[in-house]
Structures are given as C-alpha cells and as structure tokens.
Write an enzyme that holds these catalytic residues in place. Structure first.
Site, short mmCIF file in Angstrom:
data_model
loop_
_atom_site.label_atom_id
_atom_site.label_comp_id
_atom_site.label_asym_id
_atom_site.label_seq_id
_atom_site.Cartn_x
_atom_site.Cartn_y
_atom_site.Cartn_z
N SER A 80 0.81 -1.22 0.00
CA SER A 80 0.00 0.00 0.00
C SER A 80 0.84 1.27 0.00
O SER A 80 0.31 2.37 0.11
CB SER A 80 -0.94 0.01 1.21
N THR A 211 -0.86 3.59 5.23
CA THR A 211 -0.02 4.74 4.88
C THR A 211 1.22 4.66 5.75
O THR A 211 1.12 4.35 6.93
CB THR A 211 -0.75 6.07 5.17
N THR A 229 1.90 7.06 0.34
CA THR A 229 0.92 5.99 0.15
C THR A 229 0.55 5.88 -1.32
O THR A 229 0.72 6.84 -2.09
CB THR A 229 -0.35 6.24 0.98
N ARG A 239 -9.05 10.40 -6.93
CA ARG A 239 -9.29 10.47 -5.50
C ARG A 239 -8.01 10.86 -4.75
O ARG A 239 -6.93 10.35 -5.02
CB ARG A 239 -9.81 9.13 -4.99
N THR A 262 -3.19 7.24 9.75
CA THR A 262 -3.34 6.21 8.73
C THR A 262 -4.74 5.64 8.83
O THR A 262 -5.33 5.59 9.90
CB THR A 262 -2.30 5.08 8.91
N GLY A 263 -5.30 5.24 7.69
CA GLY A 263 -6.64 4.67 7.71
C GLY A 263 -7.53 5.24 6.63
O GLY A 263 -7.06 5.57 5.54
#
Length: 351
Positions: A80, A211, A229, A239, A262-263
């Site tokens: 990722s 991330t 990321t 996006r 992160t998330g």
C-alpha cells in the site's frame, strides 16, 4: 525540596546523581530525554532504521523523514506504499505524499502522482523548489520530471492481476453510490440517480489500505513529519485521501512535536486529526492521550471508521491510538530512540 535538572554529561553517572546544596535542596540530575526519536505507523522496522541511520549520519529531521518514507516506498510496505499496489478503477497506481518541516512550517505535497516512483522525494521538491504546498495529477508528474525524477511504470504483474480480479468480480468493492447501474453488483460506466437514504460504509480496511507516516525529532528538538501511500485500492481515479493534506495525514510544529495518521482518509481528513493531536500536545497533553482524543473526535460521528494515529513530543514522549474496527483491535507502530537503541514495535489497544 527536590529540583529536577539536566546536568552536564561529565556529572551524570549511570544512576541519578544527588547533590546537596547549601540551601538543603536535593538536585536530581536527570538523564537527557531519549532524543533523537523516530516513530512510524505500522511495524515497518526498516523505515525506522533508515530514518535513524540518516540522523546518525548528520541528516536533519526532514532528511530522516524523507529517507524513512523512501525506504518504505522501495520495500512497497504491505503493498500500500510505493509502486505496484492499490490500482484505481482504471488499473493505474498513483501516489500521494507529504513532508513538513515543523520549525519553519514549510510543506510540500503531491497527490495523484503518476509514473514517478519517489513520491516523498517529489513532495520535498515541491517544498524546496516552489512557493506552492500541493501539486496534483499530471501537472505534479510534469513538475517531477522537470526536477530530474525519472519517469517509470508504477504497475507490476501483481497490481495488474489485482485489477483484473476486481473486474472479474463485478468491480467489487468500489466507492460509488447513488448511481446506476447498481455499484454493488456491476461495473460502470455510471450515471447519477437521486440520493437515497444509504448509510455510510467504506471498503477501506486492514487488508487494502495503509499509509507510512513518519515523525522525527532530532537531538536538537527539531521536528518533521511526512507520509507516503498509493491510496485506497480500486479508488475512483483522481481520489485524494488524507495523506498529502497538512494537518490531516501529518503535522509537525517546532517546540511541540508531530503526528501522523493512517486509515480511511476520506473520513479522517474531515477532522484534521494530526493537527488536532499536535495542538493537544501544545496544551500539555500526553502524546498517547492526544492521539486518543483525536480518534474520539472522529469516532463520535463515524463509530466504525478504520484509522489510527501516532504522536510524539519534543521531550521524547510518544504514543498512538486507533479506532476499533473489523480486523483492527490493536495498532502496531515502530519506535527508534537512543533509550532503546533499535527499532522496536509497540502496540496501542483500540478505543
């Protein structure tokens, strides 16, 4: 009365040195705080090691953040970060990154970066070679090429297979809503329909989005933070999540500390959690409590969101917090400081 002072190194033995003054006060010579300090999201030890090595070689906090993120980009941490992961709806991998100097409040960021692998390096170039903060899309890629970064394919066999598997599975999951055909059953092209009473839900979770966030405080107390990321897997092209947004993905402030998140960036960026955490630390809040407070502010409105945050202050304190979500009961992060002398994983229990 006891006074806690930082004594000269020549006076500091392994144990706290007690000096009795004529006034009767006891002076406790405390050891120096555990600086430098490197904290990064997730148990990516190589990231912390690389950032620490940069500091030991005489690099600045900004240098260390860039080096740590670059290591994770090269390692393609969890698929990722960096090239070869998280293809969008067209099958293309694009990158987001940000770097911030907390002592000058200079920031550089890129989003939807295409065909250039070193996203954090380009972000730093934006900070140092432009008066702007954030560049996006093809224009960001053009800027990168002007700055001497090579143009390269960001796709790999694994990312192409991931994209083809998603297409064969009727493009599930995806991020569309209030469109026809039904985005839960088929691929587009889509057309809008009247809004429904559909409740919030997100495909982002432990298996498809991370991330790398890095916070560094050097031996002089100078602060930097950054992120890198490749975003949410199967995202709508164009996006941009929280990672390249100052105050959302990361934030740093001299004389205070830094934080990184992160998330689920589409949710978390609405609350600027990194900025919130740093400002809480400015008011004297412990790093762990500052992280928890930032998470709770989001949880109040999105109880099941996927996300976590790391925090560090200039006294060498650090902590983290996460929201309890499917697959996320604990959040693991990595710390490297002089007290431990190696990259060490820590765990935060989710709220």
């Amino acid at each position: 009365m006891a006074l806690y002072l930082r004594c000269r190194p020549s006076l500091s033995p392994p144990l706290l040195l007690l000096l009795l003054l004529a006034s009767g006060c006891v002076v406790l010579c405390a050891p120096p705080p555990p600086l430098p300090l490197v904290v990064n999201t997730w148990p990516f030890r190589q990231t912390a090691r690389r950032a620490w090595s940069e500091l030991q070689a005489g690099g600045s906090a900004v240098d260390a953040v860039e080096a740590g993120c670059q290591q994770c980009q090269l390692d393609r941490c969890d698929g990722s970060v960096g090239y070869g992961g998280s293809p969008d709806e067209r099958g293309e991998t694009t990158l987001d990154a940000m770097i911030m100097n907390g002592d000058t409040f200079d920031v550089g960021a890129v989003a939807d970066l295409r065909r250039v692998k070193d996203a954090i390096g380009v972000a730093r170039a934006v900070m140092e070679h432009s008066e702007h903060t954030l560049l996006v899309g093809e224009s960001a890629s053009k800027f990168a090429l002007e700055m001497g970064f090579p143009e390269e394919d960001l796709s790999t066999n694994s990312s192409r297979e991931l994209y083809e598997k998603w297409r064969r599975n009727s493009c599930q999951p995806n991020y569309r809503k209030n469109v026809t055909p039904d985005p839960d059953k088929s691929c587009g092209p889509y057309k809008p329909i009247a809004s429904s009473t559909q409740t919030w839900s997100s495909p982002i979770g432990i298996d498809n989005h991370d991330t790398i966030g890095v916070v560094v405080i050097d031996s002089q107390g100078r602060v930097s933070a950054g992120t890198s990321t490749n975003g949410a897997t199967h995202k709508i092209p164009g996006r941009v999540g929280d990672s390249p947004v100052p105050g959302a993905g990361a934030y740093a402030a001299g004389s205070v500390g830094g934080a990184s998140a992160t998330g689920d960036g589409d949710v978390m960026m609405r609350f600027l959690p990194s900025y919130q955490a740093v400002e809480s630390m400015r008011r004297g809040m412990d790093p762990t409590l500052a992280c928890e407070d930032a998470i709770r502010r989001i949880k109040k409105f999105f109880p099941s969101f996927f996300g976590a945050i790391i925090c560090a202050n200039i006294t060498g304190g650090f902590g983290a917090a996460c929201n309890r979500a499917p697959g996320l009961d604990q959040f693991h992060y990595t710390v490297f400081n002089s007290a431990v002398g190696q990259a060490t994983d820590y765990t935060a229990n989710c709220l």
